[in-house]
Scaffold this active site. Structure first.
Site, PDB file in Angstrom:
ATOM      1  N   GLY A  61       0.991  -1.302  -0.074  1.00 41.43           N
ATOM      2  CA  GLY A  61       0.112  -0.152  -0.030  1.00 41.43           C
ATOM      3  C   GLY A  61       0.828   1.316  -0.018  1.00 41.43           C
ATOM      4  N   HIS A  62       1.808   1.340   0.881  1.00 47.21           N
ATOM      5  CA  HIS A  62       2.641   2.507   0.970  1.00 47.21           C
ATOM      6  C   HIS A  62       3.458   2.722  -0.283  1.00 47.21           C
ATOM      7  CE1 HIS A  62       2.593   1.439   5.469  1.00 47.21           C
ATOM      8  NE2 HIS A  62       2.189   2.493   5.544  1.00 47.21           N
ATOM      9  N   GLY A  80      -2.992   7.748   0.734  1.00 49.54           N
ATOM     10  CA  GLY A  80      -3.969   6.756   0.577  1.00 49.54           C
ATOM     11  C   GLY A  80      -5.476   6.898   0.874  1.00 49.54           C
ATOM     12  N   VAL A  99      -4.796  -0.306  -2.049  1.00 46.50           N
ATOM     13  CA  VAL A  99      -4.239  -1.716  -2.157  1.00 46.50           C
ATOM     14  C   VAL A  99      -4.693  -2.778  -1.152  1.00 46.50           C
ATOM     15  CG1 VAL A  99      -2.314  -2.982  -2.556  1.00 46.50           C
ATOM     16  CG2 VAL A  99      -2.326  -0.373  -2.974  1.00 46.50           C
ATOM     17  N   SER A 149      -2.550  -3.067   5.573  1.00 47.46           N
ATOM     18  CA  SER A 149      -2.531  -2.158   6.572  1.00 47.46           C
ATOM     19  C   SER A 149      -1.565  -2.921   7.557  1.00 47.46           C
ATOM     20  CB  SER A 149      -3.632  -2.165   7.489  1.00 47.46           C
ATOM     21  OG  SER A 149      -3.412  -1.489   8.945  1.00 47.46           O
ATOM     22  N   SER A 150      -0.636  -1.723   8.040  1.00 48.02           N
ATOM     23  CA  SER A 150       0.387  -2.223   8.989  1.00 48.02           C
ATOM     24  C   SER A 150      -0.175  -3.042  10.247  1.00 48.02           C
ATOM     25  CB  SER A 150       1.133  -1.026   9.646  1.00 48.02           C
ATOM     26  OG  SER A 150       1.737  -0.194   8.644  1.00 48.02           O
ATOM     27  N   ARG A 151      -1.596  -2.801  10.579  1.00 47.01           N
ATOM     28  CA  ARG A 151      -1.970  -3.381  11.514  1.00 47.01           C
ATOM     29  C   ARG A 151      -2.403  -5.086  11.444  1.00 47.01           C
ATOM     30  NH1 ARG A 151      -4.115   0.471  15.481  1.00 47.01           N
ATOM     31  NH2 ARG A 151      -3.432   2.658  14.551  1.00 47.01           N
ATOM     32  N   LYS A 189      -7.409   4.843   1.457  1.00 44.51           N
ATOM     33  CA  LYS A 189      -7.770   3.532   2.671  1.00 44.51           C
ATOM     34  C   LYS A 189      -8.004   4.757   4.120  1.00 44.51           C
ATOM     35  CE  LYS A 189      -5.036   1.261   5.498  1.00 44.51           C
ATOM     36  NZ  LYS A 189      -5.308   1.204   6.797  1.00 44.51           N
ATOM     37  N   ASP A 190      -7.247   5.532   4.245  1.00 40.64           N
ATOM     38  CA  ASP A 190      -7.414   6.702   5.159  1.00 40.64           C
ATOM     39  C   ASP A 190      -8.249   7.831   4.652  1.00 40.64           C
ATOM     40  OD1 ASP A 190      -5.844   5.634   7.552  1.00 40.64           O
ATOM     41  OD2 ASP A 190      -4.760   5.028   5.660  1.00 40.64           O
TER      42      ASP A 190
END
Ligand code: AMP
Length: 270
Positions: free
Chosen positions: A32-33, A140, A169, A178-180, A142-143
């Site tokens: 994603g990043h 992104g 993504v 997500s990092s989570r 996403k946020d």
């Protein structure tokens, strides 16, 4: 790739280049990043990424302390994807920082149960913009609420920065990266893919949707083990809940927990 840890060196680097595309992150980089870095590279300018885990945007101290840190692999990924510079500031960038108060739009969605979160985001983003002086910055979708608040902030303050929203993504199951997700077991990841499925169910029946359908979808997720923060159909510019599902554009947005892990996702319908 240059790795820069202090403001003096950043200023020196910055003075050598005209146009900068900037990708701020908190590290633990995934595809994603990297999609944001690729997007930044499309402009053929100098690409600066930053990694800073921003304490101002965490409501939960443990969440901040436990935020995943993978600097070596982050650096390799950035080099591989042709990032020109990594800005890696320490906590001193918080000294005398100008506190930014986010607008009423932070009272909806993710801001409702996370008071001060978006103030913390805008405060650090404003500081990073001030230091990096980017031509454009890529965030992104996403946020989504974060992207909207930053876009609004830049417009309201006449900052000469072009804010670009980049597509979400997902993995093969539809789960937004997500990092989570690193905190989820394989079974929990499978479970988490239901969030995107739910968004699609709602997005695909907007024409006949009723509030009861939304309640039903929430209950189905609860039965699967989620705890729901929100599942809303909103006006994507105001973020207030929309009761007329026939107008466009709309955004269907969700935040839900699996155990302690908070996941978010959305679909924009234009
Ligand atoms: P973070 O490191 O979580 O602060 O995220 C840094 C940037 O990466 C933000 O602009 C996020 O919206 C973006 N981002 C995170 N996950 C994704 C994803 N799955 N797809 C697209 N962008 C993302």
């Amino acid at each position: 790739m240059e790795i820069i840890k202090n403001i003096e060196d950043l200023n020196k680097f910055r003075s050598n280049y005209d146009q900068i595309s900037f990708v701020p992150t908190m590290g633990n980089l995934h595809d994603g990043h990297i999609s944001l870095i690729k997007r930044a590279n499309e402009y053929n300018d100098t690409v600066i990424a930053s990694i800073f885990i921003n304490p101002l945007q965490f409501n939960d101290k443990n969440d901040f302390i436990n935020y995943p840190k993978t600097l070596d692999s982050d650096i390799s990924l950035l080099i591989k994807n042709e990032c020109d510079c990594l800005f890696l500031p320490d906590q001193s960038i918080l000294n005398n920082i100008k506190q930014i108060k986010s607008s009423y739009k932070s009272q909806h969605l993710c801001g409702l149960n996370r008071p001060g979160h978006f103030d913390g985001v805008l405060t650090i983003v404003n500081r990073l913009f001030d230091l990096v002086k980017p031509t454009r910055a890529i965030f992104g979708k996403k946020d989504y609420q974060q992207l909207l608040l930053i876009s609004d902030f830049v417009k309201e303050n006449n900052l000469p920065i072009n804010i670009i929203g980049s597509e979400i993504v997902r993995d093969q199951s539809g789960l937004a990266l997500s990092s989570r997700n690193n905190h989820l077991s394989a079974d929990e990841k499978k479970l988490a893919s239901n969030l995107y499925k739910t968004l699609n169910i709602i997005a695909n029946k907007l024409d006949t949707l009723t509030i009861n359908d939304i309640i039903n979808e929430k209950n189905k997720l609860r039965d699967l083990g989620f705890s729901i923060d929100y599942l809303n159909v909103c006006n994507p510019l105001e973020l207030s809940e929309e009761s007329n599902y026939n107008i466009r554009p709309l955004i269907v947005a969700i935040a839900a927990y699996i155990g302690e892990i908070r996941l978010i996702d959305n679909i924009l319908i234009t």
